[in-house]
Design a protein around this motif. Structure first.
Motif, PDB file in Angstrom:
ATOM      1  N   PHE A  45       0.818  -1.206   0.000  1.00 32.89           N
ATOM      2  CA  PHE A  45       0.000   0.000   0.000  1.00 32.89           C
ATOM      3  C   PHE A  45       0.855   1.259   0.000  1.00 32.89           C
ATOM      4  O   PHE A  45       0.499   2.257  -0.629  1.00 32.89           O
ATOM      5  CB  PHE A  45      -0.971  -0.008   1.177  1.00 32.89           C
ATOM      6  CG  PHE A  45      -2.092  -0.988   1.004  1.00 32.89           C
ATOM      7  CD1 PHE A  45      -2.911  -0.924  -0.112  1.00 32.89           C
ATOM      8  CD2 PHE A  45      -2.322  -1.974   1.947  1.00 32.89           C
ATOM      9  CE1 PHE A  45      -3.949  -1.833  -0.287  1.00 32.89           C
ATOM     10  CE2 PHE A  45      -3.354  -2.887   1.784  1.00 32.89           C
ATOM     11  CZ  PHE A  45      -4.164  -2.816   0.666  1.00 32.89           C
ATOM     12  N   VAL A  46       1.988   1.238   0.686  1.00 29.47           N
ATOM     13  CA  VAL A  46       2.900   2.383   0.641  1.00 29.47           C
ATOM     14  C   VAL A  46       3.430   2.565  -0.776  1.00 29.47           C
ATOM     15  O   VAL A  46       3.491   3.685  -1.294  1.00 29.47           O
ATOM     16  CB  VAL A  46       4.061   2.192   1.645  1.00 29.47           C
ATOM     17  CG1 VAL A  46       5.164   3.205   1.410  1.00 29.47           C
ATOM     18  CG2 VAL A  46       3.545   2.283   3.062  1.00 29.47           C
ATOM     19  N   THR A  47       3.799   1.479  -1.432  1.00 30.30           N
ATOM     20  CA  THR A  47       4.298   1.554  -2.801  1.00 30.30           C
ATOM     21  C   THR A  47       3.226   2.061  -3.749  1.00 30.30           C
ATOM     22  O   THR A  47       3.482   2.926  -4.597  1.00 30.30           O
ATOM     23  CB  THR A  47       4.791   0.164  -3.258  1.00 30.30           C
ATOM     24  OG1 THR A  47       5.791  -0.292  -2.349  1.00 30.30           O
ATOM     25  CG2 THR A  47       5.367   0.221  -4.653  1.00 30.30           C
ATOM     26  N   VAL A  48       2.013   1.563  -3.625  1.00 32.34           N
ATOM     27  CA  VAL A  48       0.918   1.975  -4.507  1.00 32.34           C
ATOM     28  C   VAL A  48       0.560   3.439  -4.267  1.00 32.34           C
ATOM     29  O   VAL A  48       0.139   4.136  -5.190  1.00 32.34           O
ATOM     30  CB  VAL A  48      -0.298   1.049  -4.298  1.00 32.34           C
ATOM     31  CG1 VAL A  48      -1.536   1.573  -4.984  1.00 32.34           C
ATOM     32  CG2 VAL A  48       0.035  -0.346  -4.800  1.00 32.34           C
ATOM     33  N   SER A  49       0.763   3.926  -3.070  1.00 33.84           N
ATOM     34  CA  SER A  49       0.409   5.319  -2.786  1.00 33.84           C
ATOM     35  C   SER A  49       1.305   6.298  -3.536  1.00 33.84           C
ATOM     36  O   SER A  49       0.938   7.461  -3.698  1.00 33.84           O
ATOM     37  CB  SER A  49       0.475   5.594  -1.287  1.00 33.84           C
ATOM     38  OG  SER A  49       1.814   5.591  -0.847  1.00 33.84           O
ATOM     39  N   TYR A  50       2.459   5.869  -4.009  1.00 35.63           N
ATOM     40  CA  TYR A  50       3.358   6.743  -4.748  1.00 35.63           C
ATOM     41  C   TYR A  50       3.089   6.724  -6.252  1.00 35.63           C
ATOM     42  O   TYR A  50       3.794   7.393  -7.001  1.00 35.63           O
ATOM     43  CB  TYR A  50       4.815   6.353  -4.496  1.00 35.63           C
ATOM     44  CG  TYR A  50       5.323   6.843  -3.167  1.00 35.63           C
ATOM     45  CD1 TYR A  50       5.768   8.143  -3.018  1.00 35.63           C
ATOM     46  CD2 TYR A  50       5.343   6.005  -2.068  1.00 35.63           C
ATOM     47  CE1 TYR A  50       6.229   8.603  -1.805  1.00 35.63           C
ATOM     48  CE2 TYR A  50       5.799   6.452  -0.844  1.00 35.63           C
ATOM     49  CZ  TYR A  50       6.240   7.751  -0.721  1.00 35.63           C
ATOM     50  OH  TYR A  50       6.685   8.196   0.474  1.00 35.63           O
ATOM     51  N   THR A  51       2.084   6.017  -6.740  1.00 37.45           N
ATOM     52  CA  THR A  51       1.853   5.935  -8.179  1.00 37.45           C
ATOM     53  C   THR A  51       1.328   7.246  -8.760  1.00 37.45           C
ATOM     54  O   THR A  51       1.477   7.479  -9.954  1.00 37.45           O
ATOM     55  CB  THR A  51       0.851   4.818  -8.516  1.00 37.45           C
ATOM     56  OG1 THR A  51      -0.364   5.058  -7.824  1.00 37.45           O
ATOM     57  CG2 THR A  51       1.405   3.463  -8.164  1.00 37.45           C
ATOM     58  N   ASN A  52       0.740   8.117  -7.959  1.00 32.53           N
ATOM     59  CA  ASN A  52       0.202   9.368  -8.489  1.00 32.53           C
ATOM     60  C   ASN A  52       1.259  10.457  -8.603  1.00 32.53           C
ATOM     61  O   ASN A  52       0.970  11.539  -9.098  1.00 32.53           O
ATOM     62  CB  ASN A  52      -0.965   9.864  -7.638  1.00 32.53           C
ATOM     63  CG  ASN A  52      -0.538  10.246  -6.248  1.00 32.53           C
ATOM     64  OD1 ASN A  52       0.573   9.967  -5.823  1.00 32.53           O
ATOM     65  ND2 ASN A  52      -1.453  10.862  -5.513  1.00 32.53           N
ATOM     66  N   ARG A  56       1.189  14.401 -11.303  1.00 32.34           N
ATOM     67  CA  ARG A  56       0.853  15.668 -10.646  1.00 32.34           C
ATOM     68  C   ARG A  56       0.879  16.843 -11.623  1.00 32.34           C
ATOM     69  O   ARG A  56       0.049  17.720 -11.551  1.00 32.34           O
ATOM     70  CB  ARG A  56       1.822  15.949  -9.512  1.00 32.34           C
ATOM     71  CG  ARG A  56       1.555  15.129  -8.285  1.00 32.34           C
ATOM     72  CD  ARG A  56       2.454  15.580  -7.170  1.00 32.34           C
ATOM     73  NE  ARG A  56       2.183  14.811  -5.970  1.00 32.34           N
ATOM     74  CZ  ARG A  56       2.864  14.929  -4.859  1.00 32.34           C
ATOM     75  NH1 ARG A  56       3.881  15.767  -4.798  1.00 32.34           N
ATOM     76  NH2 ARG A  56       2.560  14.210  -3.815  1.00 32.34           N
TER      77      ARG A  56
END
Length: 80
Positions: A45-52, A56
């Motif tokens: 989940f930490v890794t997936v949270s950086y996909t955006n 930006r």
């Protein structure tokens, strides 16, 4: 012949040593498995949270600097 001799020697030495006790665990195996699953899920989940982060801003073309020591070989005809 040699493989048979070696395997026989290993089997005899294993039988002579007797039955060894397994190493003690800090918790039951299912608790260790669940804990590992939870840790890896949090890391996912930490890794997936950086996909955006890449979405930006609009991408900006890189300036092809002719004075770079190692120029970009894939600059699409810009520069040199």
């Amino acid at each position: 012949m040699l493989a048979t001799l070696i395997s026989t020697a290993v089997n005899v030495s294993a039988e002579a040593a007797g039955h060894e006790e397994p190493a003690p665990l800090i918790a039951p195996p299912f608790v260790i498995g669940i804990t590992m699953f939870v840790i890896f899920a949090v890391l996912m989940f930490v890794t997936v949270s950086y996909t955006n982060l890449g979405r930006r801003h609009e991408p900006v073309d890189e300036h092809a600097d002719p004075h770079r020591q190692h120029p970009n070989k894939h600059d699409r005809g810009q520069g040199h």
